[in-house]
Scaffold this active site. Structure first.
Site, PDB file in Angstrom:
ATOM      1  CG  ASP A 194      -1.900   1.128   1.206  1.00  0.00           C
ATOM      2  OD1 ASP A 194      -1.474   2.296   1.164  1.00  0.00           O
ATOM      3  OD2 ASP A 194      -3.100   0.863   1.192  1.00  0.00           O
ATOM      4  CG  ASP A 196      -1.077   1.733   4.721  1.00  0.00           C
ATOM      5  OD1 ASP A 196      -1.681   2.809   4.851  1.00  0.00           O
ATOM      6  OD2 ASP A 196      -1.605   0.613   4.820  1.00  0.00           O
TER       7      ASP A 196
HETATM    8  N1  URA Z   1      -2.932   0.782  -4.109  1.00  0.00           N
HETATM    9  C1  URA Z   1      -1.756   0.576  -3.464  1.00  0.00           C
HETATM   10  O1  URA Z   1      -1.323   1.402  -2.667  1.00  0.00           O
HETATM   11  N2  URA Z   1      -1.071  -0.558  -3.732  1.00  0.00           N
HETATM   12  C2  URA Z   1      -1.509  -1.477  -4.615  1.00  0.00           C
HETATM   13  O2  URA Z   1      -0.817  -2.485  -4.829  1.00  0.00           O
HETATM   14  C3  URA Z   1      -2.734  -1.248  -5.265  1.00  0.00           C
HETATM   15  C4  URA Z   1      -3.433  -0.107  -4.998  1.00  0.00           C
END
Ligand code: URA
Length: 211
Positions: A201, A204
């Site tokens: 993510d 994150d």
């Molecule tokens: N959004 C993200 O931050 N990571 C992904 O792998 C897909 C969507």
């Protein structure tokens, strides 16, 4: 839609460190910033310029400067914010708009929760910043919003793209001449909608989970 995967050893090197789960947030933010500047160099290859007369210490001559109206850079919140500095480093006179979008983790549908940008974007070159082109839902919605304001020259900068996202962009924006500039086109999405191999993510990794 045109996709441009930037093929450069420095891009591949920085991206590898971004992918590595051991990379901490401060290092991730710094490397993402550097990587965006490299992507921005390619993404701005067609930025409009106009002639300008100057005088060097030796002689008068003609050069170029960025044309008016100034380009608009639009980071998609939250993770696109981590790409803004790297972009405006190359385009310091660009204006900056903001689009707040969130993805429902169950349906993977994107919705808008904040918008701050000019009402009329006709004649503007617009650079959208979104680190992960995954399902394509967020970027498609964002570009539809830009087009509804008259933007016809849109370039998206993504750290990573998935084939599913590219296909969605091609399907949903068939009439829109959009360019996507990315550091890599990965293999696929997993069941949770994450890009594989990906980097997790992006928000994150940059800012923590903020739970
Ligand atoms: N959004 C993200 O931050 N990571 C992904 O792998 C897909 C969507």
């Amino acid at each position: 839609m045109r996709i441009h995967v930037v093929d450069h050893p420095l891009v591949a090197h920085k991206l590898t460190t971004l992918r590595d789960q051991r990379t901490d947030s401060p290092t991730f933010r710094r490397l993402a910033d550097e990587l965006v500047t490299l992507l921005a160099y390619e993404a701005t290859r067609d930025v409009r310029v106009e002639p300008v007369d100057i005088v060097t210490p030796v002689t008068p001559t003609t050069g170029v400067r960025l044309a008016r109206p100034r380009p608009l850079v639009v980071p998609i919140l939250r993770a696109g914010l981590g790409m803004l500095d790297g972009m405006v480093r190359l385009l310091p006179t660009a204006e900056v708009g903001f689009l707040g979008m969130i993805r429902d983790e169950e349906t993977l549908e994107a919705s808008t929760y904040a918008t701050r940008m000019p009402v009329d974007l006709s004649g503007r070159q617009v650079y959208v910043l979104d680190p992960m082109l995954a399902t394509g839902g967020t970027l498609v919605r964002a570009i539809q919003e830009l087009r509804s304001r008259g933007a016809r020259d849109v370039t998206a900068l993504c750290l990573l793209a998935a084939p599913e996202g590219v296909a969605a962009m091609e399907r949903e924006l068939a009439d829109a001449p959009v360019t996507v500039v990315t550091a890599a086109l990965d293999d696929r999405l997993n069941e949770q909608g994450y890009i594989v191999p990906g980097l997790g993510d992006a928000g994150d990794r940059m800012y923590g989970t903020a739970d």
